[in-house]
Design a protein around this motif. Structure first.
Motif, PDB file in Angstrom:
ATOM      1  N   GLY A   1       0.810  -1.216   0.000  1.00 26.31           N
ATOM      2  CA  GLY A   1       0.000   0.000   0.000  1.00 26.31           C
ATOM      3  C   GLY A   1       0.840   1.260   0.000  1.00 26.31           C
ATOM      4  N   GLU A   2       1.938   1.243   0.737  1.00 22.37           N
ATOM      5  CA  GLU A   2       2.810   2.412   0.794  1.00 22.37           C
ATOM      6  C   GLU A   2       3.446   2.724  -0.556  1.00 22.37           C
ATOM      7  OE1 GLU A   2       5.496   1.363   3.893  1.00 22.37           O
ATOM      8  OE2 GLU A   2       4.124   1.965   5.510  1.00 22.37           O
TER       9      GLU A   2
ATOM     10  N   ILE B   1       1.884   2.170  -3.432  1.00 18.12           N
ATOM     11  CA  ILE B   1       0.838   2.488  -4.399  1.00 18.12           C
ATOM     12  C   ILE B   1       0.288   3.897  -4.213  1.00 18.12           C
ATOM     13  CG2 ILE B   1      -1.436   1.832  -5.258  1.00 18.12           C
ATOM     14  CD1 ILE B   1      -0.814  -1.024  -4.333  1.00 18.12           C
ATOM     15  N   ALA B   2      -0.104   4.197  -2.991  1.00 22.57           N
ATOM     16  CA  ALA B   2      -0.755   5.486  -2.718  1.00 22.57           C
ATOM     17  C   ALA B   2      -0.678   5.755  -1.217  1.00 22.57           C
ATOM     18  CB  ALA B   2      -2.215   5.459  -3.176  1.00 22.57           C
TER      19      ALA B   2
ATOM     20  N   GLY C   1      -3.987   3.573  -0.285  1.00 19.50           N
ATOM     21  CA  GLY C   1      -2.988   2.552  -0.573  1.00 19.50           C
ATOM     22  C   GLY C   1      -3.351   1.215   0.030  1.00 19.50           C
TER      23      GLY C   1
ATOM     24  N   ARG D   1      -6.274  -0.327  -1.968  1.00 18.89           N
ATOM     25  CA  ARG D   1      -5.818  -0.882  -3.237  1.00 18.89           C
ATOM     26  C   ARG D   1      -5.040  -2.187  -3.013  1.00 18.89           C
ATOM     27  NH1 ARG D   1      -6.136   2.336  -7.757  1.00 18.89           N
ATOM     28  NH2 ARG D   1      -6.788   4.501  -7.429  1.00 18.89           N
TER      29      ARG D   1
END
Length: 211
Positions: free
Chosen positions: A146-147, A149-150, A155, A158
């Protein structure tokens, strides 16, 4: 005559008596018990070392991180917490297909598939094992992916959606052996599922508003 207990040297924690194999097995046994008793989040390298009667440095020396030790304790030949973020990399625009291909090619190896299927069946059929695996996936996979990705909740959302698709694919193809997924060639599954994972990684998460 002096008290024997008072003059005898105290045994210091460090490298246990015996060879490398004995030390590793001693740590693995302690890790399995500690993870089982405390869960993934509650167990630490320090508490595992104390249970094994060794220094924490020795645990790090043999196994590296807690995630690496967990992978060794549950007997899988690769640590997904380090492998999957590397597969995703920094080029997020093409990561969906890379991730599907990595999972399929890894699980299609007989040595990995046998242990992986046994692990998934254990998770599905045992609440305690399931709770332990959820802790590992949440902390070591979803958080780190997650970190990349967003930021923040987006994040994690997703990454969780990606994880749901990957786990579903593994269960469908390798545990349930549901046809035609079980016998579909890797390239075809990559082409079919890659865009869906890509949308979870970088695309819109909600339908576009109609005009």
């Amino acid at each position: 005559m002096a008290d024997r207990d008072a003059t005898a040297p105290r045994r210091r924690r460090g490298r246990p008596r015996g060879g490398r194999t004995e030390a590793r097995e001693q740590i693995l046994a302690a890790a399995a018990t500690e993870f089982g008793d405390r869960g993934y989040d509650g167990a630490t390298i320090r508490t595992i070392a104390e249970r094994a009667g060794v220094d924490s440095a020795l645990v790090h020396h043999y196994f590296g991180t807690k995630a690496d030790l967990f992978a060794a304790a549950i007997d899988i030949p690769i640590n997904p917490a380090s492998a999957i973020p590397e597969v995703i990399g920094t080029d997020l625009d093409t990561a969906g297909e890379r991730l599907v291909r990595f999972v399929l090619e890894l699980w299609d190896r007989p040595a990995f598939r046998d242990r992986g299927v046994a692990m998934l069946r254990s998770v599905i059929g045992n609440r305690r094992t399931a709770s332990l695996m959820v802790g590992f996936v949440s902390r070591e996979l979803i958080r780190h992916i997650g970190e990349r990705i967003a930021p923040g909740d987006e994040g994690r959302t997703r990454a969780s959606l990606v994880a749901s698709q990957v786990v579903g694919l593994m269960v469908t193809r390798y545990v349930l052996e549901l046809e035609p997924i079980a016998s579909t060639p890797v390239d075809d599954l990559v082409a079919a599922m890659g865009p869906n994972l890509q949308r979870y990684l970088t695309g819109p998460l909600t339908p576009a508003a109609s005009a």
